[in-house]
Scaffold this motif. Structure first.
Motif, PDB file in Angstrom:
ATOM      1  N   GLY A  19       0.819  -1.202   0.000  1.00 21.66           N
ATOM      2  CA  GLY A  19       0.000   0.000   0.000  1.00 21.66           C
ATOM      3  C   GLY A  19       0.853   1.252   0.000  1.00 21.66           C
ATOM      4  N   PHE A  20       0.184   2.375   0.161  1.00 23.99           N
ATOM      5  CA  PHE A  20       0.845   3.680   0.150  1.00 23.99           C
ATOM      6  C   PHE A  20       0.557   4.378   1.468  1.00 23.99           C
ATOM      7  CE2 PHE A  20       0.828   8.285  -0.833  1.00 23.99           C
ATOM      8  CZ  PHE A  20       2.128   8.418  -1.301  1.00 23.99           C
ATOM      9  N   ALA A  37       0.007   8.132  -6.511  1.00 27.52           N
ATOM     10  CA  ALA A  37       0.171   6.743  -6.079  1.00 27.52           C
ATOM     11  C   ALA A  37      -0.877   5.842  -6.717  1.00 27.52           C
ATOM     12  CB  ALA A  37       0.086   6.662  -4.554  1.00 27.52           C
ATOM     13  N   PHE A  42      -0.993   1.711  -6.903  1.00 26.33           N
ATOM     14  CA  PHE A  42      -1.364   1.403  -5.520  1.00 26.33           C
ATOM     15  C   PHE A  42      -2.890   1.419  -5.382  1.00 26.33           C
ATOM     16  CE2 PHE A  42       2.959   3.009  -5.016  1.00 26.33           C
ATOM     17  CZ  PHE A  42       3.505   2.134  -4.072  1.00 26.33           C
ATOM     18  N   PHE A 229       3.446  -0.484   3.569  1.00 28.78           N
ATOM     19  CA  PHE A 229       3.004   0.701   2.831  1.00 28.78           C
ATOM     20  C   PHE A 229       4.066   1.785   2.906  1.00 28.78           C
ATOM     21  CE2 PHE A 229       0.481  -0.524   6.453  1.00 28.78           C
ATOM     22  CZ  PHE A 229       0.895   0.358   7.433  1.00 28.78           C
ATOM     23  N   PHE A 242       6.767   0.502  -5.980  1.00 27.31           N
ATOM     24  CA  PHE A 242       5.730  -0.388  -6.513  1.00 27.31           C
ATOM     25  C   PHE A 242       6.327  -1.526  -7.329  1.00 27.31           C
ATOM     26  CE2 PHE A 242       2.118  -1.498  -9.312  1.00 27.31           C
ATOM     27  CZ  PHE A 242       1.135  -1.682  -8.343  1.00 27.31           C
TER      28      PHE A 242
END
Length: 277
Positions: A19-20, A37, A42, A229, A242
């Motif tokens: 995740g971010f 993102a 994401f 994340f 990513f």
């Protein structure tokens, strides 16, 4: 677009493993960063009332053009609202700021051992879960002795425990406790705020794979089962973070990184942290 693996939580909810994070992203930068993102790929965004940017996260999800159901969003209960009714109001406030009908995951941010009874706070979280307005509820920064109280005194097992974890703080015992009780482990500060990126072991492994130290560290997390994340406001760094699915670390490499553990925190000790904003 790369498909991010998901982990099935103990209540059946699927959470993207990568995740971010939005911690320490300024309000003025949050919308643009989260939109970027989501463009990168994401689909899991982690925020908190304490971060002060929930409103901008909600704006970014809507601006992205993605359906709400395509983006997994987590927020967290701020430390000043552990009393039962205060927790319910704080959750409502988070939904209002995000302009969402529901959250995918809502967490108690810190146990605050000397401030109040987190068991009562958890009972409010159970009510929120039963209402359907949070698809899952969990905790953050809880130690085994905190979790034991929840397991012994309440009905709902947390779906996740979000903890500081990185190669210098591997948290093996806590992660094992989580796994034993069906609690997924999320890792915050996954690269120790950059401290591990110059580590000779990690840089050597990164060179072997033609990857960056950050990519190798994130890959280590993913292969050992953490939900992670990373955070950045730079699109190039988001793309780097990513791009962690095109290679695998060998078991010996994972072991080498794990042996870097120093039990060294970059954040507060949950057994001592009682800060209320």
């Amino acid at each position: 677009m790369t498909s991010v693996p998901t982990i099935r939580l103990n209540n059946g909810v699927e959470i993207p493993q990568l995740g971010f994070g939005t911690y320490q992203i300024k309000q003025d930068d949050t919308k643009e960063a989260v939109v970027a993102a989501l463009e990168v790929g994401f689909r899991h965004i982690d925020t908190a009332e304490m971060y002060g940017n929930e409103k901008q996260v909600g704006q970014a999800v809507r601006a992205s053009g993605l359906d709400r159901g395509e983006v997994f969003v987590t927020s967290k209960l701020n430390n000043g609202f552990h009393a039962h009714d205060d927790a319910l109001k704080a959750f409502n406030r988070s939904l209002e700021d995000l302009e969402f009908d529901y959250l995918d995951l809502f967490l108690i941010h810190w146990p605050l051992p000397d401030v109040g009874d987190f068991v009562e706070t958890w009972r409010a979280m159970e009510e929120i879960y039963r209402s359907g307005r949070a698809k899952a509820v969990g905790v953050s920064n809880f130690q085994p002795h905190h979790l034991r109280r929840l397991l012994e005194e309440t009905e709902t097992v947390p779906t996740v425990n979000q903890i500081e974890a990185h190669p210098y703080l591997t948290q093996d015992e806590l992660r094992a406790f989580d796994a034993e009780h069906g609690i997924a482990t999320e890792a915050w500060s996954p690269i120790a705020q950059g401290k591990v990126l110059d580590d000779p072991t990690i840089t050597r492994i990164a060179g072997r794979h033609g990857r960056t130290p950050a990519q190798v560290t994130l890959r280590w997390h993913l292969q050992r089962g953490d939900i992670v994340f990373p955070k950045s406001v730079k699109r190039s760094r988001m793309e780097e973070n990513f791009d962690v699915f095109g290679f695998d670390l060998g078991e010996d490499e994972i072991d080498q990184i794990s042996r870097l553990n120093r039990d060294e925190r970059v954040g507060p000790d949950p057994d001592r942290f009682n800060w209320i904003p």
